[in-house]
Enzyme design. Structure first.
Site, PDB file in Angstrom:
ATOM      1  N   LYS A   1       0.842  -1.203   0.000  1.00  0.00           N
ATOM      2  CA  LYS A   1       0.000   0.000   0.000  1.00  0.00           C
ATOM      3  C   LYS A   1       0.875   1.250   0.000  1.00  0.00           C
ATOM      4  O   LYS A   1       0.576   2.225  -0.699  1.00  0.00           O
ATOM      5  CB  LYS A   1      -0.940  -0.008   1.219  1.00  0.00           C
ATOM      6  CG  LYS A   1      -2.114  -0.964   1.045  1.00  0.00           C
ATOM      7  CD  LYS A   1      -2.920  -1.177   2.314  1.00  0.00           C
ATOM      8  CE  LYS A   1      -3.948  -2.284   2.097  1.00  0.00           C
ATOM      9  NZ  LYS A   1      -4.593  -2.768   3.318  1.00  0.00           N
TER      10      LYS A   1
ATOM     11  N   GLN B   1      -5.043  -1.736   9.382  1.00  0.00           N
ATOM     12  CA  GLN B   1      -4.759  -3.039   8.792  1.00  0.00           C
ATOM     13  C   GLN B   1      -5.228  -4.146   9.741  1.00  0.00           C
ATOM     14  O   GLN B   1      -4.804  -4.194  10.892  1.00  0.00           O
ATOM     15  CB  GLN B   1      -3.252  -3.153   8.513  1.00  0.00           C
ATOM     16  CG  GLN B   1      -2.843  -4.414   7.793  1.00  0.00           C
ATOM     17  CD  GLN B   1      -3.397  -4.491   6.370  1.00  0.00           C
ATOM     18  OE1 GLN B   1      -3.370  -3.524   5.612  1.00  0.00           O
ATOM     19  NE2 GLN B   1      -3.919  -5.656   6.004  1.00  0.00           N
TER      20      GLN B   1
ATOM     21  N   ASP C   1     -11.686   2.447   3.640  1.00  0.00           N
ATOM     22  CA  ASP C   1     -11.969   1.013   3.523  1.00  0.00           C
ATOM     23  C   ASP C   1     -13.476   0.773   3.400  1.00  0.00           C
ATOM     24  O   ASP C   1     -13.904  -0.330   3.062  1.00  0.00           O
ATOM     25  CB  ASP C   1     -11.466   0.251   4.764  1.00  0.00           C
ATOM     26  CG  ASP C   1     -10.157  -0.492   4.489  1.00  0.00           C
ATOM     27  OD1 ASP C   1      -9.835  -0.691   3.301  1.00  0.00           O
ATOM     28  OD2 ASP C   1      -9.481  -0.867   5.466  1.00  0.00           O
TER      29      ASP C   1
END
Ligand code: NDP
Length: 287
Positions: free
Chosen positions: A54, A98, A121
């Site tokens: 990422k 994460q 997200d």
């Protein structure tokens, strides 16, 4: 029939290049670079790879990377305090945590603390609710990346019989909502589904995200169906494999995604897309 390949790697690269061009256009006009904060707590090896990827994708797209790696001993309160700080920072447009997080951290509370307009997200209940009420704002990256891939087939989704296998908050449920919003007729299957082969067998479109290698057999697939394999399974020989028996399924499907090189690359590209949307487009109605 041998299926056409939906090349996620190529589609993701095209998307990342268009994002990079748009960022440079915006910066030339005096706007900020999109800033993405990836918060990682602890040292889960798979997470380390995802976070590294990422960060790399951020750099290549001209984003500002404001990621934070915290030791496994970090307390819930410390993570919440960091999120509060990032929520208030105008240089930060997107915040993600994460997963998985260490056992002493409650992921639901963390996700709910992220400002819904920075929740790139798309996991905050506010954004899930907006998707469910056909007022989408920020949509979960993996299913939304699948929608971008499906658009490339040129096949209208309206009226298709779509079967989603897997019902997680990250993959199956938002996938179901995205397809429903396009007016596919959607069936969602999970661990209690009795007749999986039969369900898959009547699908014009099947999306599988379970996490069991080769679980959906190739001969279940209806002739001409579109097959999207979200599964990523690491085998003993180190190779990656999907949830669909690819070699057999590709002889029946009209379109199919490979693993690797299918849905996987779309997820990060869509994360960048969401972050850019926050930076330049989103008119946030919440304080
Ligand atoms: P979860 O473990 O959270 O969810 C798995 C889902 O599969 C659950 O809904 C479960 O049902 C269902 N399931 C389990 N066994 C069966 C069965 N025998 N028949 C039908 N359904 C079953 O996994 P995730 O959704 O997080 O991930 C799924 C896969 O997708 C994994 O391989 C993961 O690596 C991959 N993935 C890939 C991404 C990408 O970028 N390409 C991103 C995210 C995930 P129940 O709800 O009843 O327990």
């Amino acid at each position: 029939m041998t299926a056409k390949i939906l090349d996620g790697k190529a589609i993701a690269e095209e998307l990342r290049n268009s994002i990079k061009d748009e960022v440079e256009r915006q910066v030339a006009q005096g706007n900020k670079r999109p800033g993405l904060a990836v918060i990682m707590v602890g040292e889960d090896p798979a997470s380390q790879v995802y976070v590294r990827n990422k960060k790399l994708a951020c750099e290549k797209a001209g984003f500002k990377d404001v990621s934070e790696v915290l030791p496994a001993s970090t307390s819930q309160e410390e993570v919440l305090a960091l999120i509060d700080k990032l929520n208030a920072d105008d240089d930060v447009h997107g915040i993600i945590v994460q997963l998985p997080v260490p056992d002493h951290i409650n992921p639901e509370e963390i996700i709910e603390r992220i400002h819904p307009c920075k929740d790139v997200d798309g996991f905050h209940p506010y954004n899930v609710g907006r998707l469910a009420t056909r007022m989408p704002q920020l949509m979960p990256c993996t299913p939304h990346g699948v929608m971008t891939m499906l658009a490339k087939t040129g096949i209208p989704l309206r009226g298709l019989n779509a079967v989603v296998v897997g019902a997680s908050n990250i993959v199956g449920v938002p996938m179901m909502l995205e397809l429903l919003n396009e007016r596919a007729t959607v069936t969602i299957c999970h661990s209690a589904t009795k007749d999986l082969a039969e369900q898959v067998g009547r699908a014009d479109l099947v999306v599988v995200g379970v996490g069991i290698p080769n679980m959906v057999k190739g001969d279940w697939i209806k002739d001409g169906a579109i097959v999207i394999d979200v599964g990523i399974n690491r085998m003993d020989d180190g190779k990656l494999c999907g949830d669909v028996e690819y070699d057999v399924a590709k002889e029946k499907a009209s379109w199919i995604t490979p693993v690797p090189g299918g849905v996987g690359p779309m997820t990060i590209a869509t994360l960048l897309e969401n972050t850019m949307k926050v930076a330049y487009q989103l008119d946030c109605k919440l304080k």
